[in-house]
Write a protein that holds these residues in place. Sequence first.
Motif, PDB file in Angstrom:
ATOM      1  N   UNK A 122     -12.100  15.050  -6.508  1.00 39.53           N
ATOM      2  CA  UNK A 122     -12.143  14.947  -5.044  1.00 39.53           C
ATOM      3  C   UNK A 122     -13.152  13.895  -4.603  1.00 39.53           C
ATOM      4  N   UNK A 123     -14.309  13.894  -5.223  1.00 39.29           N
ATOM      5  CA  UNK A 123     -15.338  12.906  -4.884  1.00 39.29           C
ATOM      6  C   UNK A 123     -14.827  11.485  -5.133  1.00 39.29           C
ATOM      7  N   UNK A 124     -14.173  11.285  -6.257  1.00 34.79           N
ATOM      8  CA  UNK A 124     -13.633   9.970  -6.576  1.00 34.79           C
ATOM      9  C   UNK A 124     -12.537   9.579  -5.569  1.00 34.79           C
ATOM     10  N   UNK A 125     -11.692  10.544  -5.229  1.00 32.73           N
ATOM     11  CA  UNK A 125     -10.601  10.261  -4.300  1.00 32.73           C
ATOM     12  C   UNK A 125     -11.118   9.863  -2.925  1.00 32.73           C
ATOM     13  N   UNK A 126     -12.083  10.612  -2.403  1.00 32.16           N
ATOM     14  CA  UNK A 126     -12.545  10.357  -1.037  1.00 32.16           C
ATOM     15  C   UNK A 126     -13.605   9.266  -0.955  1.00 32.16           C
ATOM     16  N   UNK A 127     -14.493   9.205  -1.914  1.00 25.37           N
ATOM     17  CA  UNK A 127     -15.637   8.302  -1.795  1.00 25.37           C
ATOM     18  C   UNK A 127     -15.413   6.950  -2.453  1.00 25.37           C
ATOM     19  N   UNK A 128     -14.537   6.883  -3.452  1.00 24.93           N
ATOM     20  CA  UNK A 128     -14.244   5.597  -4.089  1.00 24.93           C
ATOM     21  C   UNK A 128     -12.890   5.057  -3.655  1.00 24.93           C
ATOM     22  N   UNK A 129     -11.848   5.882  -3.763  1.00 21.21           N
ATOM     23  CA  UNK A 129     -10.512   5.416  -3.403  1.00 21.21           C
ATOM     24  C   UNK A 129     -10.284   5.412  -1.889  1.00 21.21           C
ATOM     25  N   UNK A 130     -11.156   6.110  -1.152  1.00 22.71           N
ATOM     26  CA  UNK A 130     -11.044   6.194   0.307  1.00 22.71           C
ATOM     27  C   UNK A 130      -9.731   6.853   0.743  1.00 22.71           C
ATOM     28  N   UNK A 131      -9.352   7.886   0.013  1.00 27.97           N
ATOM     29  CA  UNK A 131      -8.165   8.656   0.381  1.00 27.97           C
ATOM     30  C   UNK A 131      -8.387   9.397   1.694  1.00 27.97           C
ATOM     31  N   UNK A 132      -7.295   9.642   2.399  1.00 27.07           N
ATOM     32  CA  UNK A 132      -7.331  10.433   3.629  1.00 27.07           C
ATOM     33  C   UNK A 132      -6.890  11.871   3.386  1.00 27.07           C
ATOM     34  N   UNK A 133      -6.120  12.078   2.330  1.00 25.93           N
ATOM     35  CA  UNK A 133      -5.580  13.407   2.053  1.00 25.93           C
ATOM     36  C   UNK A 133      -5.446  13.585   0.546  1.00 25.93           C
ATOM     37  N   UNK A 178      -4.345  21.511   0.740  1.00 26.28           N
ATOM     38  CA  UNK A 178      -4.887  20.161   0.866  1.00 26.28           C
ATOM     39  C   UNK A 178      -6.347  20.204   1.297  1.00 26.28           C
ATOM     40  N   UNK A 179      -7.006  19.079   1.066  1.00 24.66           N
ATOM     41  CA  UNK A 179      -8.315  18.767   1.641  1.00 24.66           C
ATOM     42  C   UNK A 179      -8.174  17.416   2.325  1.00 24.66           C
ATOM     43  N   UNK A 180      -8.604  17.328   3.572  1.00 27.56           N
ATOM     44  CA  UNK A 180      -8.539  16.082   4.325  1.00 27.56           C
ATOM     45  C   UNK A 180      -9.895  15.387   4.326  1.00 27.56           C
ATOM     46  N   UNK A 181      -9.850  14.111   4.592  1.00 23.83           N
ATOM     47  CA  UNK A 181     -11.076  13.309   4.556  1.00 23.83           C
ATOM     48  C   UNK A 181     -12.168  13.894   5.455  1.00 23.83           C
ATOM     49  N   UNK A 182     -11.789  14.334   6.651  1.00 24.17           N
ATOM     50  CA  UNK A 182     -12.773  14.885   7.580  1.00 24.17           C
ATOM     51  C   UNK A 182     -13.384  16.185   7.068  1.00 24.17           C
ATOM     52  N   UNK A 183     -12.662  16.874   6.170  1.00 22.64           N
ATOM     53  CA  UNK A 183     -13.141  18.146   5.632  1.00 22.64           C
ATOM     54  C   UNK A 183     -13.996  17.981   4.383  1.00 22.64           C
ATOM     55  N   UNK A 184     -13.933  16.808   3.761  1.00 18.83           N
ATOM     56  CA  UNK A 184     -14.608  16.617   2.489  1.00 18.83           C
ATOM     57  C   UNK A 184     -16.116  16.868   2.553  1.00 18.83           C
ATOM     58  N   UNK A 185     -16.867  16.415   3.571  1.00 21.11           N
ATOM     59  CA  UNK A 185     -18.310  16.690   3.565  1.00 21.11           C
ATOM     60  C   UNK A 185     -18.637  18.180   3.462  1.00 21.11           C
ATOM     61  N   UNK A 186     -17.917  19.030   4.198  1.00 18.06           N
ATOM     62  CA  UNK A 186     -18.216  20.457   4.132  1.00 18.06           C
ATOM     63  C   UNK A 186     -17.728  21.061   2.823  1.00 18.06           C
ATOM     64  N   UNK A 188     -17.577  19.455  -0.038  1.00 25.05           N
ATOM     65  CA  UNK A 188     -18.553  18.985  -1.018  1.00 25.05           C
ATOM     66  C   UNK A 188     -19.821  19.826  -0.971  1.00 25.05           C
ATOM     67  N   UNK A 189     -20.309  20.075   0.236  1.00 20.86           N
ATOM     68  CA  UNK A 189     -21.529  20.886   0.390  1.00 20.86           C
ATOM     69  C   UNK A 189     -21.313  22.281  -0.189  1.00 20.86           C
ATOM     70  N   UNK A 190     -20.159  22.854   0.086  1.00 23.42           N
ATOM     71  CA  UNK A 190     -19.830  24.186  -0.430  1.00 23.42           C
ATOM     72  C   UNK A 190     -19.800  24.201  -1.953  1.00 23.42           C
ATOM     73  N   UNK A 191     -19.145  23.227  -2.544  1.00 23.48           N
ATOM     74  CA  UNK A 191     -19.018  23.191  -4.003  1.00 23.48           C
ATOM     75  C   UNK A 191     -20.366  22.993  -4.680  1.00 23.48           C
ATOM     76  N   UNK A 192     -21.238  22.228  -4.058  1.00 17.32           N
ATOM     77  CA  UNK A 192     -22.555  21.991  -4.636  1.00 17.32           C
ATOM     78  C   UNK A 192     -23.502  23.169  -4.433  1.00 17.32           C
ATOM     79  N   UNK A 193     -23.223  24.001  -3.415  1.00 15.14           N
ATOM     80  CA  UNK A 193     -24.160  25.059  -3.063  1.00 15.14           C
ATOM     81  C   UNK A 193     -23.871  26.390  -3.728  1.00 15.14           C
ATOM     82  N   UNK A 194     -22.584  26.691  -3.947  1.00 17.60           N
ATOM     83  CA  UNK A 194     -22.213  28.016  -4.435  1.00 17.60           C
ATOM     84  C   UNK A 194     -22.478  28.113  -5.939  1.00 17.60           C
ATOM     85  N   UNK A 195     -23.190  29.139  -6.388  1.00 20.57           N
ATOM     86  CA  UNK A 195     -23.486  29.264  -7.827  1.00 20.57           C
ATOM     87  C   UNK A 195     -22.228  29.365  -8.654  1.00 20.57           C
ATOM     88  N   UNK A 196     -22.314  28.911  -9.904  1.00 21.10           N
ATOM     89  CA  UNK A 196     -21.174  28.936 -10.823  1.00 21.10           C
ATOM     90  C   UNK A 196     -20.602  30.346 -10.957  1.00 21.10           C
TER      91      UNK A 196
END
Length: 204
Positions: A122-133, A178-186, A188-196
């Motif tokens: 997801x990070x690669x798709x949104x932050x490098x490829x600049x995907x919208x969806x 799906x995950x949309x570009x506008x939703x990616x920041x939240x 991402x924050x969720x995935x980084x915050x929630x314990x394994x």
Amino acid sequence: MNWTTAAPAVLENEHVLLQPITEEHRASLHALALDPNIWDYFVSRVDTDEDYTAFFDASLADQEAGRRVVFHITDQHTGRAAGSMSFGNMAEADRRLEIGWSWLGRDFRGQGVNRWAKFLMLQHAFETLQAERVEFKTDILNERARRALRNIGAVEEGTLRSFNYMPGGRRRDAIFYSVLRAEWPSVKEHLLAVPDAAHAATGA
């Protein structure tokens, strides 16, 4: 930037390493793939060595033709091959792609490998490829995959009935997320915050 050249990148964090597959990965995935439970909801099955050869050959062919980017997943904690996941249905003009063709060996399910592999993709798709969806689909009967997709923050969109044949002749209803570009920041924050452990409990 062209997705054909930019999508097949090496993706890595402290948890997982994703590499576009090569012939050198054939042996490391072989034993994992012969677990029949992997293929219960897959559109093909790998039950024999011959099935695996055909399956891996098709993955290489798809990648070489630009139809998919097929990743070999290594679990960084053990150094072992864990499974595979792909980018596919890449519609660069519409900034849309799919993450799917996902499977993990028995020892790596519920351990956070799925969560971290999808995070990197997801990070690669949104932050490098600049995907919208970024979209996902699975069998409506695959409750484990559906829980895991909800758990990473994907939004359930709906069901396409009688979408395709499954091994044995059943017609699959495919449910889309799906995950949309506008939703990616939240997301991402969720995935980084929630314990394994929380993700493992729900199948991610």
